[in-house]
Design a protein around this motif. Structure first.
Motif, short mmCIF file in Angstrom:
data_model
loop_
_atom_site.label_atom_id
_atom_site.label_comp_id
_atom_site.label_asym_id
_atom_site.label_seq_id
_atom_site.Cartn_x
_atom_site.Cartn_y
_atom_site.Cartn_z
N ASP A 120 0.83 -1.20 0.00
CA ASP A 120 0.00 0.00 0.00
C ASP A 120 0.87 1.26 0.00
O ASP A 120 2.05 1.22 0.35
N SER A 148 -3.73 -1.27 -1.15
CA SER A 148 -4.58 -0.10 -0.92
C SER A 148 -3.79 1.19 -1.09
O SER A 148 -2.57 1.21 -1.03
N ARG A 149 -4.54 2.29 -1.29
CA ARG A 149 -3.96 3.63 -1.43
C ARG A 149 -2.88 3.70 -2.50
O ARG A 149 -1.81 4.27 -2.31
N ASP A 193 -7.05 -6.64 -0.74
CA ASP A 193 -7.37 -5.32 -0.21
C ASP A 193 -7.01 -4.27 -1.25
O ASP A 193 -5.83 -4.02 -1.53
N PHE A 211 -8.49 -1.06 -1.05
CA PHE A 211 -9.12 0.10 -0.42
C PHE A 211 -8.49 1.39 -0.94
O PHE A 211 -7.27 1.51 -1.04
N TYR A 212 -9.34 2.35 -1.30
CA TYR A 212 -8.90 3.69 -1.66
C TYR A 212 -7.95 3.68 -2.85
O TYR A 212 -6.89 4.31 -2.82
#
Length: 336
Positions: A241, A262-263, A287, A289-290
């Motif tokens: 991430d 993520s990110r 994952d 996410f974002y």
């Protein structure tokens, strides 16, 4: 959520907190144009933590008896033992008297934010932590720790990669975050490697030699391609991430179980076959996410039938592929 905590022991007059904050943010991949708002509710606490402590420990006597683990982290002074742990006596001494029988039983030594001994005679140490100590080089005796399995030497000031690490054949777990990497890719015995915030933009071809690597944490870098790591024969968990991944082409190794990306600015997700990447895939946790996904390919998720946990929050996904409904092992999915 994993937090990158940097313990900063400010001693020199020219060490300014603002300069340290700027350095840590740059190492984490932030630029001035990002603005502070990108740090979210956690603010700077997700990047670093300042710890202030007393240096007035000279003359204090500490006796150990039948110990297995000794934690001297944050001691501020140095430790001197003439029997089995020889520390730099030029600094104010924190005297640790260790008898011969007890020293033989010592398995772990934590010297986080404390002066590192100039010489260690406990050759059967399994674990030693010496992060956040401003070290410019590792003591020569590290190569003599014949049983060393785990070490954390992150957040020091090494001017070059310490080749001495490659001579420790028993080393399985290494945290060398915020440091130079260089010949680390030759360490075939490594099973867990943490390289958070290192100035690396790509994995060299030599990374393919990490044939025993199971866990890799490579957060906060300018890495854009994860393929070489994903196809390692033993890789089980990859955390990437806050990197620079734009197109995530999943080339999954036979044991890949967890992938956290993520990110990142991911706008494309695909699944690619390779010499070490063929169905059935064992990926269980994904994952994303974002990131910046707006489309989920039905053909990708129909092949990820082992998926149990899926995190897709804070994306711009317009529709859910039908194949998600066919994942019989899927236990949790979040798409808020």
């Amino acid at each position: 959520m994993h937090r990158l905590q940097v313990i900063c022991d400010i001693k020199a007059e020219n060490e300014r907190p603002a300069a340290i904050v700027k350095l840590r943010m740059e190492q984490a991949g932030y630029v001035l144009e990002n603005g502070l708002y990108l740090l979210g509710a956690e603010s700077l606490g997700s990047l670093l933590q300042f710890v202030f402590k007393s240096q007035l420990l000279a003359g204090e006597q500490i006796d150990f008896d039948n110990y297995h683990f000794v934690d001297l982290s944050g001691g501020g002074g140095s430790t001197h033992n003439t029997a089995h742990i020889l520390y730099d006596a030029a600094r104010p001494p924190l005297n640790a008297q260790v008898d011969e029988e007890s020293a033989a039983k010592l398995a772990a030594l934590d010297l986080t934010s404390s002066p590192t001994p100039s010489e260690i005679h406990i050759h059967d140490l399994l674990t030693i932590h010496t992060q956040s100590n401003r070290l410019e080089k590792l003591p020569w005796h590290f190569a003599r720790l014949r049983s060393l399995n785990t070490t954390n030497i992150s957040n020091n000031k090494f001017r070059k990669f310490r080749i001495i690490l490659t001579k420790i054949e028993t080393l399985r777990d290494l945290d060398i975050s915020m440091e130079l990497l260089a010949d680390i890719w030759k360490m075939k015995s490594l099973e867990r490697l943490i390289i958070v915030g290192n100035q690396v933009s790509e994995f060299p071809d030599q990374a393919a030699e990490l044939v025993n690597l199971r866990v890799l944490d490579t957060k906060r870098k300018q890495i854009s391609d994860l393929t070489l790591i994903c196809i390692l024969p033993q890789i089980y968990s990859l955390s990437a991430d806050h990197d620079w991944v734009h197109a995530l082409d999943l080339v999954l190794g036979p044991d890949m179980h967890t992938l956290v990306a993520s990110r990142n600015d991911i706008i494309q997700l695909s699944l690619v076959s390779g010499p070490m990447s063929n169905p059935p895939y064992s990926l269980s946790e994904l994952d994303l996410f974002y990131v910046k996904l707006s489309f989920l390919d039905n053909l990708v998720f129909i092949q990820l039938f082992s998926l149990r946990n899926l995190k897709l929050d804070h994306n711009s996904i317009r529709s859910i592929p039908d194949s998600l409904g066919d994942l019989k092992w899927l236990a949790t999915s979040s798409l808020s």
